[in-house]
Design an enzyme around this catalytic site. Sequence first.
Site, PDB file in Angstrom:
ATOM      1  CB  SER A 174      34.821  47.594  45.623  1.00 41.58           C
ATOM      2  OG  SER A 174      35.138  47.793  44.270  1.00 41.58           O
ATOM      3  CD  GLU A 218      40.702  56.870  46.472  1.00 44.63           C
ATOM      4  OE1 GLU A 218      40.258  55.891  47.081  1.00 44.63           O
ATOM      5  OE2 GLU A 218      41.835  56.882  45.923  1.00 44.63           O
ATOM      6  CB  THR A 240      41.849  48.561  42.019  1.00 39.75           C
ATOM      7  OG1 THR A 240      42.869  49.122  42.833  1.00 39.75           O
ATOM      8  CG2 THR A 240      42.483  47.718  40.925  1.00 39.75           C
ATOM      9  CB  CYS A 241      36.898  47.181  41.004  1.00 39.64           C
ATOM     10  SG  CYS A 241      35.602  46.432  40.013  1.00 39.64           S
ATOM     11  CB  CYS A 293      36.752  44.443  37.496  1.00 41.44           C
ATOM     12  SG  CYS A 293      37.385  44.295  39.150  1.00 41.44           S
ATOM     13  CE  LYS A 302      38.797  41.989  33.313  1.00 40.12           C
ATOM     14  NZ  LYS A 302      39.342  41.441  34.527  1.00 40.12           N
ATOM     15  CE1 TYR A 323      31.036  52.563  41.267  1.00 39.62           C
ATOM     16  CE2 TYR A 323      31.813  52.212  43.504  1.00 39.62           C
ATOM     17  CZ  TYR A 323      31.382  51.705  42.305  1.00 39.62           C
ATOM     18  OH  TYR A 323      31.267  50.358  42.126  1.00 39.62           O
ATOM     19  CE1 TYR A 361      40.891  35.573  38.679  1.00 38.93           C
ATOM     20  CE2 TYR A 361      42.801  34.990  40.010  1.00 38.93           C
ATOM     21  CZ  TYR A 361      41.441  34.909  39.758  1.00 38.93           C
ATOM     22  OH  TYR A 361      40.636  34.161  40.579  1.00 38.93           O
ATOM     23  CB  ILE A 362      46.732  40.946  35.544  1.00 40.59           C
ATOM     24  CG1 ILE A 362      45.762  41.375  36.671  1.00 40.59           C
ATOM     25  CG2 ILE A 362      47.098  42.132  34.676  1.00 40.59           C
ATOM     26  CD1 ILE A 362      46.295  42.442  37.604  1.00 40.59           C
ATOM     27  CD  GLU A 402      41.266  38.923  33.584  1.00 39.43           C
ATOM     28  OE1 GLU A 402      40.325  38.301  34.079  1.00 39.43           O
ATOM     29  OE2 GLU A 402      41.602  40.057  33.982  1.00 39.43           O
ATOM     30  N   GLY A 453      51.139  39.783  40.557  1.00 32.37           N
ATOM     31  CA  GLY A 453      50.465  39.849  41.848  1.00 32.37           C
ATOM     32  C   GLY A 453      50.296  41.280  42.340  1.00 32.37           C
ATOM     33  CB  ALA A 490      35.226  34.568  35.787  1.00 25.13           C
ATOM     34  CG  HIS A 532      18.667  21.329  22.368  1.00 26.53           C
ATOM     35  ND1 HIS A 532      19.988  20.960  22.447  1.00 26.53           N
ATOM     36  CD2 HIS A 532      18.262  21.071  21.090  1.00 26.53           C
ATOM     37  CE1 HIS A 532      20.363  20.472  21.282  1.00 26.53           C
ATOM     38  NE2 HIS A 532      19.341  20.538  20.441  1.00 26.53           N
ATOM     39  CD  GLU A 543      21.798  21.447  25.208  1.00 26.60           C
ATOM     40  OE1 GLU A 543      20.851  20.673  25.383  1.00 26.60           O
ATOM     41  OE2 GLU A 543      22.035  21.999  24.112  1.00 26.60           O
TER      42      GLU A 543
HETATM   43  P1  NDP Z   1      48.002  36.482  40.286  1.00 27.49           P
HETATM   44  O1  NDP Z   1      48.201  36.145  41.700  1.00 27.49           O
HETATM   45  O2  NDP Z   1      46.802  35.983  39.587  1.00 27.49           O
HETATM   46  O3  NDP Z   1      49.255  35.998  39.454  1.00 27.49           O
HETATM   47  C1  NDP Z   1      50.533  36.433  39.779  1.00 27.49           C
HETATM   48  C2  NDP Z   1      51.507  35.783  38.831  1.00 27.49           C
HETATM   49  O4  NDP Z   1      52.777  36.389  39.010  1.00 27.49           O
HETATM   50  C3  NDP Z   1      51.671  34.302  39.077  1.00 27.49           C
HETATM   51  O5  NDP Z   1      51.886  33.665  37.860  1.00 27.49           O
HETATM   52  C4  NDP Z   1      52.922  34.267  39.961  1.00 27.49           C
HETATM   53  O6  NDP Z   1      53.641  33.088  39.809  1.00 27.49           O
HETATM   54  C5  NDP Z   1      53.714  35.400  39.366  1.00 27.49           C
HETATM   55  N1  NDP Z   1      54.654  36.005  40.312  1.00 27.49           N
HETATM   56  C6  NDP Z   1      54.412  36.386  41.574  1.00 27.49           C
HETATM   57  N2  NDP Z   1      55.515  36.920  42.117  1.00 27.49           N
HETATM   58  C7  NDP Z   1      56.467  36.846  41.176  1.00 27.49           C
HETATM   59  C8  NDP Z   1      57.836  37.214  41.163  1.00 27.49           C
HETATM   60  N3  NDP Z   1      58.425  37.762  42.193  1.00 27.49           N
HETATM   61  N4  NDP Z   1      58.533  36.994  40.022  1.00 27.49           N
HETATM   62  C9  NDP Z   1      57.950  36.434  38.932  1.00 27.49           C
HETATM   63  N5  NDP Z   1      56.650  36.067  38.910  1.00 27.49           N
HETATM   64  C10 NDP Z   1      55.928  36.267  40.017  1.00 27.49           C
HETATM   65  O7  NDP Z   1      48.139  38.076  40.238  1.00 27.49           O
HETATM   66  P2  NDP Z   1      47.693  39.168  39.168  1.00 27.49           P
HETATM   67  O8  NDP Z   1      48.697  40.237  39.270  1.00 27.49           O
HETATM   68  O9  NDP Z   1      47.430  38.559  37.848  1.00 27.49           O
HETATM   69  O10 NDP Z   1      46.329  39.691  39.765  1.00 27.49           O
HETATM   70  C11 NDP Z   1      46.282  40.131  41.127  1.00 27.49           C
HETATM   71  C12 NDP Z   1      44.996  39.704  41.782  1.00 27.49           C
HETATM   72  O11 NDP Z   1      43.947  40.526  41.321  1.00 27.49           O
HETATM   73  C13 NDP Z   1      44.574  38.278  41.449  1.00 27.49           C
HETATM   74  O12 NDP Z   1      45.153  37.348  42.315  1.00 27.49           O
HETATM   75  C14 NDP Z   1      43.080  38.356  41.605  1.00 27.49           C
HETATM   76  O13 NDP Z   1      42.749  38.135  42.944  1.00 27.49           O
HETATM   77  C15 NDP Z   1      42.758  39.783  41.213  1.00 27.49           C
HETATM   78  N6  NDP Z   1      42.267  39.835  39.828  1.00 27.49           N
HETATM   79  C16 NDP Z   1      41.085  39.238  39.543  1.00 27.49           C
HETATM   80  C17 NDP Z   1      40.587  39.252  38.267  1.00 27.49           C
HETATM   81  C18 NDP Z   1      39.300  38.563  37.981  1.00 27.49           C
HETATM   82  O14 NDP Z   1      38.542  38.310  38.906  1.00 27.49           O
HETATM   83  N7  NDP Z   1      38.999  38.237  36.723  1.00 27.49           N
HETATM   84  C19 NDP Z   1      41.284  39.918  37.171  1.00 27.49           C
HETATM   85  C20 NDP Z   1      42.541  40.502  37.580  1.00 27.49           C
HETATM   86  C21 NDP Z   1      42.994  40.452  38.866  1.00 27.49           C
HETATM   87  P3  NDP Z   1      53.387  31.809  40.753  1.00 27.49           P
HETATM   88  O15 NDP Z   1      52.185  31.126  40.224  1.00 27.49           O
HETATM   89  O16 NDP Z   1      54.645  31.044  40.596  1.00 27.49           O
HETATM   90  O17 NDP Z   1      53.203  32.359  42.138  1.00 27.49           O
END
Ligand code: NDP
Length: 450
Positions: free
Chosen positions: A16, A36, A43-44, A49, A52, A100, A179-180, A183, A264, A344, A439, A444
Amino acid sequence: MADTYDYDLFTIGAGSGGVRASRVASAHGAKVAVAEEYRVGGTCVIRGCVPKKMLVYGAHFAEDLEDAQNFGWTIEGKRFDWVKLRDNVQTDIDRLEGLYGETLANHDVEIYRERAQITGDHEITLASGKVVTAKYILVATGARPTLLDFPGAEHAITSNEAFHLDALPKRVMIAGGGYIANEFAGIFNEFGSKVCLVNRGDQLLRGYDESLRDRLLQISLMKGINFHFNTTFKQITKNDDGSFHVELNGADDMDVDLVMFATGRSPNTQGLGLETIGLELGDKGEIKVDQYSQTNVDYVYAVGDVTDRVQLTPVAIREGQAFSDSVFGDGEPRAVDHSCIPSAVFSHPPIAAVGMTEGEARNKIGNIRVYQSDFRSMKNVVAGRNERSLYKMIVNAATDQIVGIHMIGAEAPEIMQAAAIAVKAGLTKADFDATTAIHPTMAEELVLFK
Ligand code: NDP
């Protein structure tokens, strides 16, 4: 431009941020190339996104078809075909990837469909061995799923592979609580898989308002998703029947058909030759940039997830646009405003938020007013679905300015996009009160808070 260099701009990564920056730079008159190594769109578009959201739509039919009965519909022989949805989604992803590529080509951006590496000052070497030079280099290589490290971790998949499964797993274990994880827990659960989420801490969706996180947990439990908090992985072994035996710290062993990591995303900075030019990285391997996305090497910039500022597509796009307008436009440096970004989670039901949570506002402002509406939508009442939405508004008591809105409920992200304009613009609770309700809607509630 481009007299002493082959290109004015060489972008590494056509996701993106990279695509936006490349085409805008070209529109400003720059000679641009982009490399690329995987698929144009990043990714998106390819494995994030977009596919998904298509799965989320597909998943929601499970509830819609159930709810339809109380609205008088008889649906006989309903059946879900994963392969059909999977293939239809991939067909559309192919179409989008093509678009794209076309956009880049229409803007005279040269595309190298191979890996690129920085091999010297202003110098990039492509996987084919071709060496090119560029006045500016933009690194927009995104991020990849962070993998956990324990015996048998190689048996787990990530969201990258989830879009291509041969069949729906009967039992799914998801690591993570962000997030992931939420979802995909919703998606698999709606498709009929037995889902269990394993989280190292005791909180889901860190950063979101606590009331909404609690509500999502309650609803998810009601829908049959299991949660193991304060639990980590010990080992995964493969059973003879192809399923997996998972040993956990903090919960009983479990046999499942699929383990997915959603823990993450780590910036893609390895193997790019960044060290050859002394590019500075942060603790997580992210490229360090200033407010103009400029790195410590003055001709190298970076945008999007590789900088680990805010890992969201619209943010990467804004960073790419600002970079190209700044460097190839009128020369006026443009910084991206990273404040008050709406977001979101496309869980079932979805969450949407903008601005400060109640906790943040209490810490930062102190004197706040909190408005809350906890309601069952008309649709859920007739459907007999015991699922309540929750909307929250956080107001600075001294100024009446709205500093945060948080929602969980059907279409919350759609509603939030418009509400976020008001919060970003600094509107007050009185401005919302002065707006007549539409309404009957769920939205609302936003102008009826008492
Ligand atoms: P997130 O940062 O949302 O969540 C990561 C999760 O993994 C947290 O619960 C975290 O726990 C846990 N975690 C991290 N490291 C470890 C570890 N070493 N061992 C065990 N658990 C761990 O990441 P996602 O992978 O879900 O998504 C990545 C990013 O992509 C998001 O942060 C977001 O920015 C983006 N995204 C956005 C979406 C949207 O806009 N709808 C949809 C999907 C992704 P803890 O809380 O303890 O750190």
